[in-house]
Design a protein around this motif. Structure first.
Motif, PDB file in Angstrom:
ATOM      1  N   THR A   1      10.705  13.292  10.878  1.00  0.00           N
ATOM      2  CA  THR A   1       9.399  13.873  11.184  1.00  0.00           C
ATOM      3  C   THR A   1       8.432  13.660  10.025  1.00  0.00           C
ATOM      4  OG1 THR A   1      10.018  16.028  10.287  1.00  0.00           O
ATOM      5  CG2 THR A   1      10.576  15.595  12.588  1.00  0.00           C
TER       6      THR A   1
ATOM      7  N   LEU B   1       6.115  17.923  19.564  1.00  0.00           N
ATOM      8  CA  LEU B   1       5.399  17.334  20.708  1.00  0.00           C
ATOM      9  C   LEU B   1       3.943  17.098  20.346  1.00  0.00           C
ATOM     10  CD1 LEU B   1       5.535  16.504  23.722  1.00  0.00           C
ATOM     11  CD2 LEU B   1       4.956  18.871  24.290  1.00  0.00           C
TER      12      LEU B   1
ATOM     13  N   ASP C   1       2.764  16.652  17.458  1.00  0.00           N
ATOM     14  CA  ASP C   1       2.676  15.669  16.373  1.00  0.00           C
ATOM     15  C   ASP C   1       3.092  14.272  16.822  1.00  0.00           C
ATOM     16  OD1 ASP C   1       1.895  15.311  13.743  1.00  0.00           O
ATOM     17  OD2 ASP C   1       3.924  15.468  12.973  1.00  0.00           O
ATOM     18  N   GLY C   2       3.509  14.121  18.099  1.00  0.00           N
ATOM     19  CA  GLY C   2       3.879  12.814  18.610  1.00  0.00           C
ATOM     20  C   GLY C   2       5.272  12.362  18.249  1.00  0.00           C
TER      21      GLY C   2
ATOM     22  N   ASP D   1       8.289  13.171  23.075  1.00  0.00           N
ATOM     23  CA  ASP D   1       7.441  13.185  24.270  1.00  0.00           C
ATOM     24  C   ASP D   1       7.872  14.356  25.157  1.00  0.00           C
ATOM     25  OD1 ASP D   1       9.740  12.379  25.666  1.00  0.00           O
ATOM     26  OD2 ASP D   1       9.176  10.258  25.608  1.00  0.00           O
TER      27      ASP D   1
END
Length: 639
Positions: free
Chosen positions: A367, A401, A403-404, A407
């Motif tokens: 992340t 989610l 932060d991409g 999905d």
């Protein structure tokens, strides 16, 4: 050009090509740079050691300043018949002694040098303190007095005094003044510092002197050196006045900010901002203290980035001289995973996100904060309820989610796995988590500090090296633990008929960049507790189960087993109460109350007052190449 001349020119060209000569500068003959030659040593000082752990066999007491050859020998020739290692270490932490020589030599008869080492240093006038740093050998110490040479020391010390406090417009100190006396001597060293008030008698100066009563004072001071020279008397004059009608101290408050995990711990760093207000004469100064240290002037937010439990105290003084009571704020900074590894609540680098035993198939991505998705889920923790765990997972996946990182489909899969995992339901976890399970992956999570080394063996153990000298430890840097039960197995693998000296360090702060101890392994020794492992019938008085330096277990109570057998060891820490079990039998209990001093005395040891952390790291000691010891099945349960 004659043939002889042609050969001369050709030879010169070849010499230039291979760098054996150089072209001459215009108007000068050619020169060749030469390396500076260091001055030859003007004296040799020799220390020797043997079987005794209370004193060096021989040691010098005086020397003259200048280039010096230091010889340290701990060998059979100097009386060491037991293969015992010793060190010769110059103390650079105490301001009373010279700290300009970094010397730390470990020697034992079986090392590559046969126990004899030679090095060159430059000594300066003053006093050097030397000692052996091996635990249990602390009585091996002394001082070396270095003079300037050229005759006896006839120069007295230099002295000075400073007066501190809140001053009014007339220069008087409001509510009190503190006098600090300093003395230095470049010859034989300072022996005494004294002060007197007014016409009173001189008395020893040991700490800054506080004057609270209103009045005009004259403080006289002087100092003497070890050669008998006494400095001329000096004095400092000042006036103390009572505070004006304002008797209400300021008010202070603090806010702590930073990214936090589900336990409320700050990931990597916490920033403490202090504010102060005063409705009377106004704020004159604001101070803070970190982890019980001295109060310092507060000029900007305090950034705390060392893993562990921390306390920041804050107070303020107004212009009338009123000082507020210190207010404290405590918090925990979660440890990092090495340098420059991320500050993650757990360690989990599996390829897919696995919640409990449920494999989601979702890639275990890294992340934005460099932690993996698995590490943020924290499924290894003992959750008090299923609802709390599910709420935590929903919060983590919602952030990932947004932060991409995940999905919609992946987010739903992780939440579904959390629901199916059963984490948080009664009896779901035994509570013990493996810190070392015999695999290389778990071994690589540990980090060596100080001397010595550990290696991974074929039978799934971590065994200390018989080749890499020095004392150190293998420690688990990824997180700290507060209340816990630590279980492991150890085996004495010392060569021959000897017994291994080892131990387990608990509740120590991060060894990286410690503000008071630059030697990483000594952070654990001085600021954590070592639970001793030693079944040797002689030597060190602390045997297996002892809380080293504080609570002794004798050989009769240590539960000794035949050498070479595996032993179960459990260390249970709840609050400041320590319990030690060997092979299921309680062999020691210890209450880590304040005010207890280390024994045998060690000059720079903080006692239990410096070891009362609410949380800390875990470490496994290696004591030297003759103290071969193995550890396996290291696991921990948070209580």
């Amino acid at each position: 050009m004659t043939p002889r001349h042609r050969w001369t020119v050709l030879l010169a060209a070849l010499l230039m090509l291979v760098g054996l000569t150089g072209t001459a500068a215009h108007g000068r003959p050619p020169t060749r740079p030469t390396a500076p030659v260091p001055p030859a040593a003007q004296q040799t000082l020799t220390w020797t050691a043997g079987d005794d752990i209370t004193k060096y066999t021989t040691a010098p007491t005086t020397a003259v300043a200048g280039r010096t050859t230091i010889v340290f020998e701990n060998s059979t020739a100097t009386g060491n018949t037991m293969g015992m290692p010793h060190t010769l270490t110059f103390d650079v932490s105490d301001p009373k002694y010279n700290n300009d020589v970094q010397l730390n030599i470990m020697a034992n008869p079986g090392d590559a040098q046969g126990g004899k080492y030679t090095t060159e240093v430059t000594l300066t006038p003053g006093i050097y303190r030397y000692h052996c740093t091996i635990p249990g050998h602390e009585q091996m110490q002394g001082v070396l007095v270095v003079t300037a040479g050229g005759g006896p020391d006839t120069t007295p010390p230099e002295t000075s005094a400073t007066v501190d406090g809140v001053r009014n417009e007339a220069g008087a100190y409001v509510g009190g003044a503190t006098v600090t006396v300093a003395a230095s001597d470049t010859g034989s060293g300072v022996a005494t510092v004294e002060y007197a008030v007014g016409g009173g008698a001189f008395q020893p100066y040991t700490a800054p002197v506080l004057f609270r009563e209103p009045g005009t004072y004259q403080v006289r001071y002087r100092a003497g050196d070890k050669a008998g020279n006494t400095a001329a008397e000096k004095s400092a004059g000042f006036t103390v006045v009572a505070p004006p009608g304002d008797t209400t101290p300021p008010r202070t408050s603090a806010t702590t900010e930073g990214q936090r995990n589900s336990d409320g711990e700050y990931l990597g760093r916490a920033t403490v901002t202090v504010t102060a207000t005063d409705d009377g004469s106004g704020v004159a100064s604001v101070e803070y203290s970190l982890d019980g240290g001295p109060f310092l002037a507060y000029t900007a937010p305090v950034v705390v980035d060392r893993a562990g439990r921390h306390t920041v105290a804050h107070r303020a003084t107004d212009r009338a001289g009123n000082t507020s009571e210190a207010v404290r704020v405590s918090f925990t900074v979660a440890p990092g995973g090495g340098v420059p590894a991320p500050n993650c609540p757990e360690w989990d680098e599996r390829r897919t996100v696995v919640v409990g035993t449920v494999d989601t198939g979702v890639p275990n991505r890294v992340t934005r904060n460099r932690c993996t998705v698995n590490e943020l889920i924290e499924d290894e923790k003992d959750w008090s309820s299923r609802a709390l765990f599910l709420k935590h997972v929903r919060a983590v996946t919602a952030e990932l989610l947004a932060d991409g990182v995940l999905d919609e489909r992946e987010s739903r899969a992780v939440n579904a796995a959390a629901d199916a995992s059963g984490i948080g339901t009664p009896g779901h976890h035994s509570g013990y988590r493996d810190l070392f399970d015999g695999t290389k992956a778990s071994f690589d999570r540990w980090r060596q500090a100080g001397g010595g080394a550990f290696g991974l063996t074929a039978d799934g153990a971590m065994t200390s090296s018989s080749m890499v000298p020095g004392m150190g430890m293998l420690w688990f840097p990824r997180r700290t633990y507060d209340d816990f039960s630590l279980k492991l197995r150890f085996r004495d693998d010392a060569p021959g008929t000897g017994n291994a000296n080892g131990g387990v360090f608990v509740r120590f702060p991060s060894v990286d960049d410690h503000p008071e101890e630059p030697r990483p392994e000594w952070v654990a020794i001085k600021y954590g507790h070592e639970i001793q492992i030693l079944d040797r019938p002689d030597g060190d008085l602390y045997k297996t189960g002892s809380v080293y330096g504080f609570d002794r277990v004798g050989l009769g109570g240590a539960g000794v087993t035949p050498k070479g057998t595996w032993n179960d060891y459990e260390i249970r820490v709840v609050g400041q109460h320590y319990s030690v079990f060997r092979n299921g039998v309680l062999i020691n209990e210890f209450d880590n109350t304040g005010g207890q001093r280390f024994f045998p005395p060690r000059a720079d040891d903080p006692g239990t007052d410096g070891r009362r952390y609410a949380a800390g790291h875990i470490g496994l000691q290696v004591h030297g190449t003759a103290d071969v010891i193995s550890y396996r099945d290291v696991r921990i349960k948070e209580l």
